[in-house]
Design a protein around this motif. Structure first.
Motif, PDB file in Angstrom:
ATOM      1  N   TYR A 374      -1.477   1.279   2.919  1.00  0.00           N
ATOM      2  CA  TYR A 374      -0.578   2.042   3.782  1.00  0.00           C
ATOM      3  C   TYR A 374       0.399   2.870   2.948  1.00  0.00           C
ATOM      4  O   TYR A 374       0.598   2.614   1.761  1.00  0.00           O
ATOM      5  CB  TYR A 374       0.198   1.138   4.749  1.00  0.00           C
ATOM      6  CG  TYR A 374       1.080   0.078   4.104  1.00  0.00           C
ATOM      7  CD1 TYR A 374       2.337   0.397   3.584  1.00  0.00           C
ATOM      8  CD2 TYR A 374       0.667  -1.253   4.050  1.00  0.00           C
ATOM      9  CE1 TYR A 374       3.151  -0.576   3.015  1.00  0.00           C
ATOM     10  CE2 TYR A 374       1.469  -2.230   3.474  1.00  0.00           C
ATOM     11  CZ  TYR A 374       2.715  -1.878   2.967  1.00  0.00           C
ATOM     12  OH  TYR A 374       3.510  -2.849   2.395  1.00  0.00           O
ATOM     13  N   ARG A 375       0.960   3.869   3.598  1.00  0.00           N
ATOM     14  CA  ARG A 375       2.044   4.657   3.012  1.00  0.00           C
ATOM     15  C   ARG A 375       3.340   4.225   3.677  1.00  0.00           C
ATOM     16  O   ARG A 375       3.409   4.103   4.900  1.00  0.00           O
ATOM     17  CB  ARG A 375       1.815   6.156   3.232  1.00  0.00           C
ATOM     18  CG  ARG A 375       2.938   7.049   2.671  1.00  0.00           C
ATOM     19  CD  ARG A 375       2.688   8.506   3.002  1.00  0.00           C
ATOM     20  NE  ARG A 375       2.649   8.730   4.443  1.00  0.00           N
ATOM     21  CZ  ARG A 375       3.739   8.914   5.194  1.00  0.00           C
ATOM     22  NH1 ARG A 375       4.952   8.886   4.644  1.00  0.00           N
ATOM     23  NH2 ARG A 375       3.616   9.108   6.484  1.00  0.00           N
ATOM     24  N   ARG A 383       5.061   1.703   8.317  1.00  0.00           N
ATOM     25  CA  ARG A 383       3.870   1.628   7.474  1.00  0.00           C
ATOM     26  C   ARG A 383       2.739   2.434   8.107  1.00  0.00           C
ATOM     27  O   ARG A 383       2.204   2.050   9.158  1.00  0.00           O
ATOM     28  CB  ARG A 383       3.443   0.173   7.290  1.00  0.00           C
ATOM     29  CG  ARG A 383       4.501  -0.687   6.613  1.00  0.00           C
ATOM     30  CD  ARG A 383       4.040  -2.132   6.505  1.00  0.00           C
ATOM     31  NE  ARG A 383       5.040  -2.961   5.834  1.00  0.00           N
ATOM     32  CZ  ARG A 383       4.878  -4.254   5.564  1.00  0.00           C
ATOM     33  NH1 ARG A 383       3.738  -4.857   5.914  1.00  0.00           N
ATOM     34  NH2 ARG A 383       5.825  -4.937   4.954  1.00  0.00           N
ATOM     35  N   GLN A 385      -0.759   3.090   8.208  1.00  0.00           N
ATOM     36  CA  GLN A 385      -2.004   2.479   7.760  1.00  0.00           C
ATOM     37  C   GLN A 385      -3.194   3.414   7.897  1.00  0.00           C
ATOM     38  O   GLN A 385      -4.312   3.069   7.477  1.00  0.00           O
ATOM     39  CB  GLN A 385      -2.245   1.184   8.530  1.00  0.00           C
ATOM     40  CG  GLN A 385      -1.174   0.138   8.306  1.00  0.00           C
ATOM     41  CD  GLN A 385      -1.433  -1.149   9.053  1.00  0.00           C
ATOM     42  OE1 GLN A 385      -2.319  -1.214   9.907  1.00  0.00           O
ATOM     43  NE2 GLN A 385      -0.672  -2.184   8.738  1.00  0.00           N
ATOM     44  N   THR A 387      -3.225   6.448   6.523  1.00  0.00           N
ATOM     45  CA  THR A 387      -3.221   7.396   5.411  1.00  0.00           C
ATOM     46  C   THR A 387      -4.425   7.200   4.503  1.00  0.00           C
ATOM     47  O   THR A 387      -4.911   6.076   4.310  1.00  0.00           O
ATOM     48  CB  THR A 387      -1.918   7.263   4.599  1.00  0.00           C
ATOM     49  OG1 THR A 387      -1.862   8.324   3.638  1.00  0.00           O
ATOM     50  CG2 THR A 387      -1.858   5.935   3.860  1.00  0.00           C
ATOM     51  N   LEU A 390      -1.903   9.259  -1.231  1.00  0.00           N
ATOM     52  CA  LEU A 390      -0.462   9.275  -1.476  1.00  0.00           C
ATOM     53  C   LEU A 390      -0.110  10.573  -2.193  1.00  0.00           C
ATOM     54  O   LEU A 390      -0.704  10.907  -3.228  1.00  0.00           O
ATOM     55  CB  LEU A 390      -0.035   8.083  -2.340  1.00  0.00           C
ATOM     56  CG  LEU A 390      -0.117   6.684  -1.729  1.00  0.00           C
ATOM     57  CD1 LEU A 390       0.362   5.639  -2.728  1.00  0.00           C
ATOM     58  CD2 LEU A 390       0.698   6.597  -0.442  1.00  0.00           C
ATOM     59  N   GLU A 394       5.635   9.951  -2.837  1.00  0.00           N
ATOM     60  CA  GLU A 394       5.376   8.989  -1.769  1.00  0.00           C
ATOM     61  C   GLU A 394       5.130   7.593  -2.347  1.00  0.00           C
ATOM     62  O   GLU A 394       4.678   7.439  -3.479  1.00  0.00           O
ATOM     63  CB  GLU A 394       4.175   9.434  -0.926  1.00  0.00           C
ATOM     64  CG  GLU A 394       4.463  10.664  -0.091  1.00  0.00           C
ATOM     65  CD  GLU A 394       3.335  11.021   0.846  1.00  0.00           C
ATOM     66  OE1 GLU A 394       3.599  11.729   1.843  1.00  0.00           O
ATOM     67  OE2 GLU A 394       2.175  10.611   0.596  1.00  0.00           O
ATOM     68  N   GLY A 396       3.403   3.746  -1.572  1.00  0.00           N
ATOM     69  CA  GLY A 396       2.442   3.059  -0.737  1.00  0.00           C
ATOM     70  C   GLY A 396       1.916   1.800  -1.390  1.00  0.00           C
ATOM     71  O   GLY A 396       2.157   1.540  -2.580  1.00  0.00           O
ATOM     72  N   ARG A 397       1.189   1.028  -0.621  1.00  0.00           N
ATOM     73  CA  ARG A 397       0.608  -0.216  -1.120  1.00  0.00           C
ATOM     74  C   ARG A 397      -0.867   0.018  -1.421  1.00  0.00           C
ATOM     75  O   ARG A 397      -1.618   0.498  -0.561  1.00  0.00           O
ATOM     76  CB  ARG A 397       0.764  -1.335  -0.084  1.00  0.00           C
ATOM     77  CG  ARG A 397       0.309  -2.703  -0.589  1.00  0.00           C
ATOM     78  CD  ARG A 397       0.741  -3.795   0.372  1.00  0.00           C
ATOM     79  NE  ARG A 397       0.379  -5.123  -0.132  1.00  0.00           N
ATOM     80  CZ  ARG A 397       0.766  -6.258   0.434  1.00  0.00           C
ATOM     81  NH1 ARG A 397       1.544  -6.221   1.525  1.00  0.00           N
ATOM     82  NH2 ARG A 397       0.416  -7.419  -0.078  1.00  0.00           N
TER      83      ARG A 397
END
Length: 440
Positions: A374-375, A383, A385, A387, A390, A394, A396-397
């Motif tokens: 997610y970003r 979040r 999800q 995306t 990045l 930005e 994100g995970r």
């Protein structure tokens, strides 16, 4: 954090008391943040000026510049806004590091930009900070940028935060305005990981409550900003339990006097190393005991973060750059699957299946981006999800698969062994900074 390549290194003068024959002052790194025109650079200039940490020719230069522009006052922000483009626009663009000291403590300041397009610069400046200093304009109160900066400092696990409500002189030192901003920010902070918060009303331009207590705030009973910076306790913020010693260099002098000397140089990232301790060398798994710990031209009994030392082992085991020395029963587990939050720092977006170089402590390898989960919208904490990439600045995970095992900890546990940087192999440019959630 690994993004601090541009961050100033701790020198011999910054070593803790145990490292020298005479007591040394400890060091506080802090990063400033805030919206444009909230007065970050002016505040830092005031700290440097009131602590007598600027030279006479520097003061003369900014006095002449201020006079030439027709200012009614000496513009202390010129001490930190060193780039021509910064002075022309009246904003901070890049991270400016400044040093000063008082009789109680030494300081390294990272003056970070407020614009959202310079998020990567703020992440770099705050990544090694012990304390975050967020400024807000008393006339405007909390803004979207103020909240964003607090979120970033929380995400980077900066353990101490000061909210400085600046330009109180422009609201006639109104206690109700101070109380309103104080309450609003305190409520917002409950959503974040901020273990220590101090709120101080100041005027950076006039110096009220910066170094000296102001007569304009008889209703405020807290410390001045300088008093808080001098006395905030940061020693316990470091992990002194889990021994982590990334080996940076193998020391083998060629002189006859030290013909048999073999030591392993690096900076202690966690725990306390003591002579005689049983240790394990990773990733090989070989064990030995510490024969001695050398600091410059003397031997010390123990070493702890952030000391830079050379460790000697009793046994002739194979140790090289990128290895890590840890305790036998408390060692990180080598892992090639990394789950992390990443701040992306280049125009070309980060996408799944992308291949990059990775640097973690002193260990280098290559990494494949397996997935972007997610970003994170750092303004709303939403979040995204859906995306697929990045973009620049930005956060994100993501999930990575590395070609070599990395000896990692969670970032919440150790900010050194829990962080890494991503590098474009073609250009050698740092394109991402990561904070590890977990390793599988």
């Amino acid at each position: 954090m690994a993004t601090a390549e541009t961050s100033p290194e701790i020198t011999a003068d910054d070593m803790p008391v145990i490292a020298t024959e005479k007591p040394q002052m400890d060091l506080l790194r802090f990063a400033t943040a805030g919206s444009v025109d909230d007065g970050k650079s002016t505040l830092i200039g005031r700290l440097l000026f009131d602590s007598k940490s600027i030279f006479a020719d520097q003061l003369e230069a900014i006095e002449n510049t201020s006079e030439a522009r027709g200012d009614d006052y000496v513009d202390l922000s010129l001490l930190t806004d060193g780039l021509r483009s910064e002075r022309e626009q009246g904003i901070t663009i890049d991270v400016a590091y400044r040093y000063f000291a008082t009789p109680q403590r030494k300081f390294i300041i990272a003056d970070t930009p407020g614009h959202i397009q310079y998020t990567r610069n703020m992440v770099t400046g705050a990544s090694t900070a012990d304390l975050g200093l967020v400024l807000v304009d008393a006339r405007n109160g909390l803004t979207e940028q103020s909240r964003r900066h607090a979120v970033l400092l929380s995400l980077l696990r900066v353990p101490h935060l000061v909210l400085a409500i600046n330009k109180m002189d422009l609201v006639d030192w109104d206690e109700e305005i101070y109380n309103k901003i104080h309450a609003e920010f305190t409520q917002f902070a409950t959503k974040l990981n901020i273990p220590d918060l101090e709120v101080i009303p100041i005027s950076a331009l006039q110096g009220d409550n910066v170094v000296n207590r102001s007569e304009n705030t008889p209703w405020y009973e807290g410390p001045t900003l300088m008093h808080h910076l001098e006395h905030v306790h940061v020693a316990s913020d470091r992990d002194l339990v889990d021994v982590r010693f990334p080996v940076q260099y193998v020391v083998r002098p060629k002189s006859d006097e030290f013909h048999d000397y073999r030591g392993y140089a690096g900076q202690v990232a966690g725990g306390v190393l003591k002579k005689g301790d049983e240790v394990i060398v990773l990733p090989s798994g070989m064990t030995s005991r510490i024969a001695g710990i050398d600091l410059f031209d003397k031997e010390v009994d123990q070493a702890f973060p952030p000391m830079s030392v050379t460790v000697r082992l009793e046994d002739d085991v194979d140790v090289s750059r990128g290895d890590m020395i840890a305790r036998v029963n408390n060692a990180p587990t080598p892992s090639q699957d990394i789950d992390a939050m990443v701040c992306w720092m280049t125009n070309e977006p980060l996408r799944p299946r992308q291949k990059l170089a990775i640097k973690h402590t002193t260990r280098n390898g290559r990494a494949l981006v397996k997935d972007i989960q997610y970003r994170l919208d750092i303004n709303t904490l939403h979040r995204d999800q859906e995306t697929k990439e990045l973009g620049l600045n930005e956060i994100g995970r993501i999930q990575l698969r590395t070609t070599v095992p990395l000896l990692v900890d969670e970032y919440s546990k150790n900010r050194t062994t829990g962080s890494f940087i991503l590098i474009d192999e073609a250009t050698g440019v740092t394109v991402g900074a990561g904070m590890i959630n977990s390793a599988g």
